[in-house]
Write a protein that holds these residues in place. Structure first.
Motif, PDB file in Angstrom:
ATOM      1  N   ARG A  61      60.862  59.609  40.283  1.00 13.35           N
ATOM      2  CA  ARG A  61      59.773  58.687  39.972  1.00 13.35           C
ATOM      3  C   ARG A  61      60.357  57.285  39.803  1.00 13.35           C
ATOM      4  O   ARG A  61      61.554  57.137  39.515  1.00 13.35           O
ATOM      5  N   PRO A  62      59.545  56.261  39.949  1.00 10.43           N
ATOM      6  CA  PRO A  62      60.060  54.902  39.736  1.00 10.43           C
ATOM      7  C   PRO A  62      60.388  54.659  38.273  1.00 10.43           C
ATOM      8  O   PRO A  62      59.688  55.127  37.380  1.00 10.43           O
ATOM      9  N   VAL A  63      61.473  53.948  38.026  1.00 14.88           N
ATOM     10  CA  VAL A  63      61.868  53.589  36.663  1.00 14.88           C
ATOM     11  C   VAL A  63      61.997  52.070  36.583  1.00 14.88           C
ATOM     12  O   VAL A  63      62.207  51.406  37.593  1.00 14.88           O
ATOM     13  N   PRO A  64      61.887  51.523  35.375  1.00 14.74           N
ATOM     14  CA  PRO A  64      61.677  52.178  34.089  1.00 14.74           C
ATOM     15  C   PRO A  64      60.272  52.774  33.981  1.00 14.74           C
ATOM     16  O   PRO A  64      59.313  52.197  34.483  1.00 14.74           O
ATOM     17  N   MET A  65      60.189  53.913  33.329  1.00 12.88           N
ATOM     18  CA  MET A  65      58.916  54.628  33.203  1.00 12.88           C
ATOM     19  C   MET A  65      58.755  55.128  31.776  1.00 12.88           C
ATOM     20  O   MET A  65      59.679  55.730  31.210  1.00 12.88           O
ATOM     21  N   LEU A  66      57.578  54.907  31.201  1.00 11.54           N
ATOM     22  CA  LEU A  66      57.267  55.437  29.876  1.00 11.54           C
ATOM     23  C   LEU A  66      56.768  56.871  30.064  1.00 11.54           C
ATOM     24  O   LEU A  66      55.702  57.091  30.629  1.00 11.54           O
ATOM     25  N   LEU A  67      57.572  57.822  29.606  1.00  8.84           N
ATOM     26  CA  LEU A  67      57.312  59.234  29.883  1.00  8.84           C
ATOM     27  C   LEU A  67      56.193  59.803  29.005  1.00  8.84           C
ATOM     28  O   LEU A  67      55.666  59.154  28.113  1.00  8.84           O
ATOM     29  N   GLY A  68      55.881  61.082  29.276  1.00 12.09           N
ATOM     30  CA  GLY A  68      54.914  61.826  28.474  1.00 12.09           C
ATOM     31  C   GLY A  68      53.586  61.989  29.172  1.00 12.09           C
ATOM     32  O   GLY A  68      52.964  61.004  29.565  1.00 12.09           O
ATOM     33  N   HIS A  69      53.175  63.235  29.361  1.00 12.82           N
ATOM     34  CA  HIS A  69      51.902  63.483  30.059  1.00 12.82           C
ATOM     35  C   HIS A  69      51.035  64.508  29.340  1.00 12.82           C
ATOM     36  O   HIS A  69      49.910  64.749  29.752  1.00 12.82           O
ATOM     37  N   GLU A  70      51.552  65.143  28.291  1.00 11.30           N
ATOM     38  CA  GLU A  70      50.803  66.149  27.536  1.00 11.30           C
ATOM     39  C   GLU A  70      50.581  65.573  26.142  1.00 11.30           C
ATOM     40  O   GLU A  70      51.494  65.557  25.325  1.00 11.30           O
ATOM     41  N   ALA A  71      49.381  65.064  25.879  1.00 10.27           N
ATOM     42  CA  ALA A  71      49.175  64.330  24.630  1.00 10.27           C
ATOM     43  C   ALA A  71      47.716  64.403  24.198  1.00 10.27           C
ATOM     44  O   ALA A  71      46.828  64.772  24.973  1.00 10.27           O
ATOM     45  N   ALA A  72      47.494  64.015  22.944  1.00 11.70           N
ATOM     46  CA  ALA A  72      46.140  63.913  22.398  1.00 11.70           C
ATOM     47  C   ALA A  72      46.110  62.752  21.418  1.00 11.70           C
ATOM     48  O   ALA A  72      47.123  62.396  20.816  1.00 11.70           O
TER      49      ALA A  72
END
Length: 368
Positions: A61-72
């Protein structure tokens, strides 16, 4: 506004990540939501192998990237045109927004949204925007969510509202682990009443598949190389567990087999364990270069089917409320999937635990 988030600076750094620290927790700028977008204050975010696969380079994936996809989290601001969620409402983030109009969206979950996939691959939101910045430069979004942060701006189609009685950590896990593992059983496996289900690979997604299958009254067999995970599967209701070698020696087969390891050898084991007339569902994400050996004759002679299932072939706005209701009724104890709660500063060590196979679901908890 100023936020704190976990930014992947470089792909493929050496392990242990706790030492090489590919992810930096730092201050960023977050734009206000644009048309069709919302601002969410993140309450909880789960660490998933799809995050690790970006860190270790299996998913470039392109970086820099703010991670995290499973959230509430809680809705704090509405962009223009958003009128079907309310301020303060808890929402589950989903990493594949659906436009509702493309060819993929017309397959009832079987194929991902073409528009959402294109945006995810580019590190953008669905509208083509990047709302994250650092030192005057854009930071890429991870799968339209970027949930390892105190706040996130996301497209409205990237969230599903849930009632306040669903705790934030449970809600977060519904958005990926349960959506994917549960969907592999329900949407892709289509088990008949009384069918035994084998689950190969007992990480967060595999355990969610076990939990879902048990909640529906099926006998479940868990398969993994880690003894602690086999023990946990028994605690979650599996009737039997095997290591991969024990499964091969046993000759046990089932009409529905879920492969959730993301490993070519696990995929081969799942196919071998599928009974005549049965279905192998593969939901794991191996390295792009991984290959597996399959006997076409075995498929033909035994009339077996192999099904690929991305995100559990899910339609999030349909499926998440169903899982939330099963949790509410006590049939789907999602909290048992959570192996630990950690802070945002522990995210690099959390990636090590994922890579070691010693964690099921670690959940980052954010203070109000």
């Amino acid at each position: 506004m100023k936020i704190t988030g976990a930014v992947l600076e470089e792909i493929g750094r050496a392990r242990p990540y706790a030492d090489s620290r590919p992810i930096a927790v730092q201050e960023l700028e977050l734009d206000a939501p644009g048309a069709g977008e919302i601002l969410v204050r993140i309450e909880a975010a789960g660490l998933c192998h799809s995050d690790l696969s970006v860190v270790d380079g299996n998913r470039v994936r392109p970086v820099p990237m703010l991670l995290g996809h499973e959230a509430a989290g809680r809705v704090e601001q509405l962009g223009e045109g958003v009128n079907d969620v309310r301020l303060g409402q808890r929402v589950v983030m989903t990493f594949l927004p659906r436009c509702g109009e493309c060819a993929g969206c017309r397959t009832d979950g079987r194929l991902p949204c073409e528009v959402g996939t294109k945006a995810n691959n580019a590190g953008e939101l669905v509208g083509g925007e990047r709302r994250l910045h650092r030192d005057g430069h854009d930071v890429h979004h991870h799968l339209g969510v970027s949930g390892f942060a105190t706040h996130a701006v996301v497209n409205r189609n990237s969230v599903v509202p849930v009632d306040d009685d669903v705790p934030a950590d449970v809600a977060a896990v519904l958005g990926c682990a349960v959506l994917t593992g549960g969907g592999a059983v329900i949407n892709a496996g289509h088990p008949a009443e009384g069918d035994t289900i084998i689950v190969v690979g007992l990480g967060g997604v595999g355990m969610a598949a076990v939990l879902t299958a048990v909640s529906l009254g099926h006998e479940v067999i868990g398969v993994d190389a880690v003894q602690e995970k086999l023990d946990r599967a028994l605690e979650l209701g599996a009737s039997a567990v095997y290591s991969p070698s024990e499964l091969a020696e046993s000759g046990v087969r089932a009409p529905v087999v879920i492969e959730a390891a993301g490993n070519a050898r696990a995929f081969e084991a799942a196919i071998a364990a599928t009974a005549p007339g049965g279905t192998t569902v593969t939901v794991g994400l191996p390295a792009p270069s991984a290959t597996a050996s399959v006997s076409p004759l075995g498929l033909v002679a035994e009339a077996r089917t192999i099904v690929g299932s991305y995100l559990g072939s899910a339609v999030p706005e349909r499926d998440i409320p169903r899982y939330a209701q099963l949790w509410r009724e006590g049939k789907l104890p999602v909290e048992k999937l959570i192996s630990s709660h950690i802070s945002l500063d522990e995210v690099n060590a959390g990636m090590d635990a994922l890579a070691d196979g010693s964690a099921i679901r670690q959940v980052i908890v954010f203070a109000e």
